[in-house]
Design a protein around this motif. Structure first.
Motif, short mmCIF file in Angstrom:
data_model
loop_
_atom_site.label_atom_id
_atom_site.label_comp_id
_atom_site.label_asym_id
_atom_site.label_seq_id
_atom_site.Cartn_x
_atom_site.Cartn_y
_atom_site.Cartn_z
N LEU A 281 16.14 5.00 28.67
CA LEU A 281 16.27 3.58 29.00
C LEU A 281 16.21 2.70 27.75
O LEU A 281 16.92 1.70 27.64
N GLU A 282 15.36 3.10 26.80
CA GLU A 282 15.28 2.34 25.55
C GLU A 282 16.60 2.41 24.78
O GLU A 282 17.04 1.42 24.17
N GLY A 283 17.25 3.56 24.82
CA GLY A 283 18.56 3.69 24.17
C GLY A 283 19.59 2.77 24.80
O GLY A 283 20.43 2.18 24.11
N GLU A 284 19.54 2.63 26.15
CA GLU A 284 20.47 1.72 26.83
C GLU A 284 20.20 0.27 26.41
O GLU A 284 21.14 -0.51 26.19
N LYS A 285 18.93 -0.09 26.32
CA LYS A 285 18.59 -1.44 25.87
C LYS A 285 19.07 -1.68 24.45
O LYS A 285 19.65 -2.73 24.14
N ASN A 286 18.84 -0.72 23.58
CA ASN A 286 19.25 -0.88 22.18
C ASN A 286 20.75 -1.06 22.05
O ASN A 286 21.22 -1.82 21.20
N THR A 287 21.51 -0.35 22.88
CA THR A 287 22.97 -0.50 22.84
C THR A 287 23.37 -1.92 23.15
O THR A 287 24.21 -2.52 22.46
N GLU A 288 22.78 -2.50 24.20
CA GLU A 288 23.12 -3.87 24.58
C GLU A 288 22.68 -4.86 23.49
O GLU A 288 23.41 -5.79 23.16
N VAL A 289 21.48 -4.64 22.95
CA VAL A 289 20.98 -5.55 21.91
C VAL A 289 21.85 -5.48 20.67
O VAL A 289 22.18 -6.50 20.06
N ASP A 290 22.26 -4.27 20.29
CA ASP A 290 23.11 -4.12 19.10
C ASP A 290 24.48 -4.76 19.31
O ASP A 290 25.03 -5.39 18.41
N LEU A 291 25.03 -4.60 20.52
CA LEU A 291 26.32 -5.22 20.82
C LEU A 291 26.20 -6.74 20.81
O LEU A 291 27.08 -7.45 20.31
N ALA A 292 25.11 -7.24 21.37
CA ALA A 292 24.88 -8.69 21.36
C ALA A 292 24.73 -9.19 19.93
O ALA A 292 25.29 -10.21 19.54
N GLY A 293 23.95 -8.44 19.12
CA GLY A 293 23.77 -8.83 17.73
C GLY A 293 25.06 -8.77 16.95
O GLY A 293 25.34 -9.63 16.11
#
Length: 625
Positions: free
Chosen positions: A191-203
């Motif tokens: 789940l943390e990996g999924e969050k990181n993907t979204e955060v990185d894409l947003a960034g």
């Protein structure tokens, strides 16, 4: 665990700091363990005096000395823990430095194809997030883990000495609690990996939008960009809810087991004290020891939580670090000294500890083979990744001092040839020789020092005009920089600025006009003074007046120099020695402008279109009349 081992491997130079932190943790733990014994002994002294077992004076002397011992232990703990904290801060900063520099070093050595599929903002976001999580974990782990282990072991031994059932219950709860915590790890990290993907894409999108804010505003896209950015983070909300639900349900189970075990522990202590098996002081001692044992167990979940953040973050970091490089030479840095060197990619052997800054060094970089053309492409075929071929058996040569233009439809492979000549991609098949040397065997730094490039996009950096002109030749004198600007027809507009060559031009040179940026780029190439020049549609984005100013600088730059020109104006094409026309990635014709003007091929078609004023058809070839 592999990710954590990678962190240790990357930061092995920090072992002296790790050892210092661990030593401080050991001393802190030892002073902490002394406190329950002091309080327990003081309790017995007080109860002895109250019950009449000892005299009041004797009891007072005892508690005074015990109070002094308590003060010494607390002061020692305060001093040593802060020393350990200082080492922890230094270690954390050094780790950030090492991981950040290694990351940048890796990026500089990755092939161009890697950057073609990555968002710049995502690369930056990954750096900030991953390294912050890793350094935070490393600092807390080194500051607390050794202390927790020592405290836990000591409490087990002391408990077994007083009452073996206490040690048995502790031996049960420690592994059970850690096992229950570990059960959450796999799902949590997913789940943390999924969050990181979204955060990185947003960034990544954030950085892209800020970098192109004029385009966003001109097309009135603020609302949609903000909505997209918000949706990325909103998606992390649902993931966080699932993640937190899983974590806290497991925490209820863990802490419930912990509460049950400590219920048994305190029950044993109290009943044995009532039965006279423990003195009041021993009871106080054991209660405090159990509290000390409980704290490491409770802290374990926090340490594991931090470790999971570090593991999840470091996966993204080391995914980049594990990407293979294809450079024949790579830049590297000694993180201890900050010295930058160049190494052989295959062996890691240092081959140069500095970069020659003068033009003579650039000319010596490639010793030309007698009689060999400067560029010789033979049956070169190329495809990006696993896609269709962009070039098909392309063959042509450029002699020393010759000016050759590449002409063809947009997307016909002209810029791809430039990328191959710069060594940004290897050809799929065929050979490319530069000055008689196979490009596959030329060290990349020597190859690129021997080529000066002026792109359609000037690609300037934030900073001063002087810094941008000198970018290709560090250490150039003021006189050399100004001479290059003069030859590029840029000195007049530079001198018109209040700060002259010290003028700050902003990110990508946005404070300059298109023509001014391009003349700075031409001055940069003039100062580099490389023997081979490539002009990749260097004036196609400029108006007629700006194009004349830039073209004057380009003519000065091309004088007596081997030049390969991606054509954008027919007037420029007419002044070259030969033209190579490309169609669908294949060489169609090679000849002088006069020869090709009557051949009926692409160049002849362009001349005819210009005469009829068919700008729409000319645009198909990236040509303006």
């Amino acid at each position: 665990m592999r990710s954590l081992w990678n962190i240790v491997r990357f930061t092995r130079d920090l072992w002296p700091l790790y050892v210092a932190i661990i030593v401080c943790s050991v001393v802190t733990a030892a002073t902490g363990l002394a406190v329950p014994f002091i309080i327990g002994r003081a309790t017995d002294a007080v109860t002895g005096a109250v019950s009449g077992g000892t005299t009041t004076d004797a009891a007072i002397r005892t508690v005074i000395w015990l109070a002094v011992a308590f003060l010494v232990a607390e002061l020692a703990s305060t001093l040593v823990s802060n020393i350990g904290g200082w080492y922890g801060d230094v270690m954390s900063n050094r780790m950030r430095q090492i991981l950040s520099v290694r990351y940048f070093e890796k990026l500089l050595n990755l092939p161009q194809s890697w950057f073609d599929v990555e968002l710049t903002g995502t690369i930056v976001s990954r750096l900030n997030r991953s390294i912050t999580e890793v350094t935070t974990f490393a600092k807390t782990f080194s500051n607390s883990f050794a202390s927790m282990l020592i405290t836990t072991f000591a409490v087990l031994v002391i408990s077994a000495w007083y009452a073996w059932p206490l040690a048995l219950l502790l031996l049960i709860i420690f592994p059970v609690y850690i096992w229950l915590t570990a059960l959450t790890s796999k799902k949590w990290q997913t789940l943390e990996g999924e969050k990181n993907t979204e955060v990185d894409l947003a960034g990544g999108r954030f950085a892209e939008v800020i970098g192109q804010i004029r385009v966003v505003k001109s097309f009135v896209r603020e609302r949609s960009e903000l909505g997209l950015f918000a949706r990325r983070f909103r998606a992390t909300d649902a993931t966080t809810r699932a993640q937190s639900t899983h974590w806290h349900l497991m925490d209820v189970l863990r802490r419930g087991a912990l509460n049950a075990v400590f219920f048994g522990i305190y029950l044993i202590i109290f009943t044995r004290t009532v039965r006279g098996q423990f003195t009041i002081g021993e009871m106080v001692l054991l209660i405090q020891l159990m509290g000390m044992a409980r704290q490491p167990v409770m802290s374990m979940s926090w340490v594991i939580d931090a470790a999971q953040h570090a593991i999840a973050g470091s996966r993204d970091y080391f995914r980049v670090m594990d990407t293979p490089i294809d450079a024949r030479r790579l830049v590297a840095v000694d993180v201890a000294t900050g010295d930058v060197v160049e190494k052989e990619a295959a062996t890691g052997t240092v081959v140069a500890d500095d970069v020659p800054a003068d033009a003579d060094a650039a000319r010596r970089a490639l010793d030309p083979v007698e009689g060999a053309p400067v560029i010789d492409m033979r049956d070169v075929t190329f495809a990006y990744e696993q896609g269709d071929d962009v070039l098909h058996a392309v063959s042509f040569s450029v002699a020393r001092g010759e000016k050759v233009a590449l002409v063809g439809e947009s997307g016909g492979g002209k810029s791809t040839i430039v990328s191959l000549l710069l060594g940004l991609f290897p050809p799929s098949s065929g050979t490319i020789d530069i000055a008689g040397h196979d490009i596959a065997e030329i060290p990349l730094e020597q190859l690129r020092r021997s080529i000066g490039v002026v792109f359609q996009d000037a690609s300037l950096f934030s900073g001063t005009i002087e810094e941008n002109i000198a970018y290709g030749r560090p250490g150039a004198t003021d006189e050399q920089i100004r001479e290059a600007a003069r030859r590029a027809n840029a000195d007049r507009f530079i001198d018109s600025f209040p700060d002259g060559y010290a003028t700050i031009i902003g990110e990508r040179g946005l404070r300059l006009s298109g023509g001014q940026r391009q003349r700075i780029a031409v001055a940069r190439a003039i100062l580099k003074d490389a023997p081979l020049l490539i002009l990749d549609e260097a004036t196609s984005a400029l108006d007629t007046k700006a194009e004349r100013n830039v073209q004057a600088g380009l003519d000065e730059l091309m004088a007596g120099r081997t030049s390969l020109i991606i054509a954008h104006r027919l007037s420029t094409i007419a002044g070259v020695d030969r033209i190579v026309t490309l169609e669908d990635g294949r060489v169609d014709e090679i000849g002088t402008p006069a020869e090709l003007a009557v051949s009926g091929g692409i160049y002849a078609q362009l001349l005819a279109l210009q005469e009829t004023g068919s700008t729409k058809q000319l645009a198909k070839f990236g040509i303006s009349g």
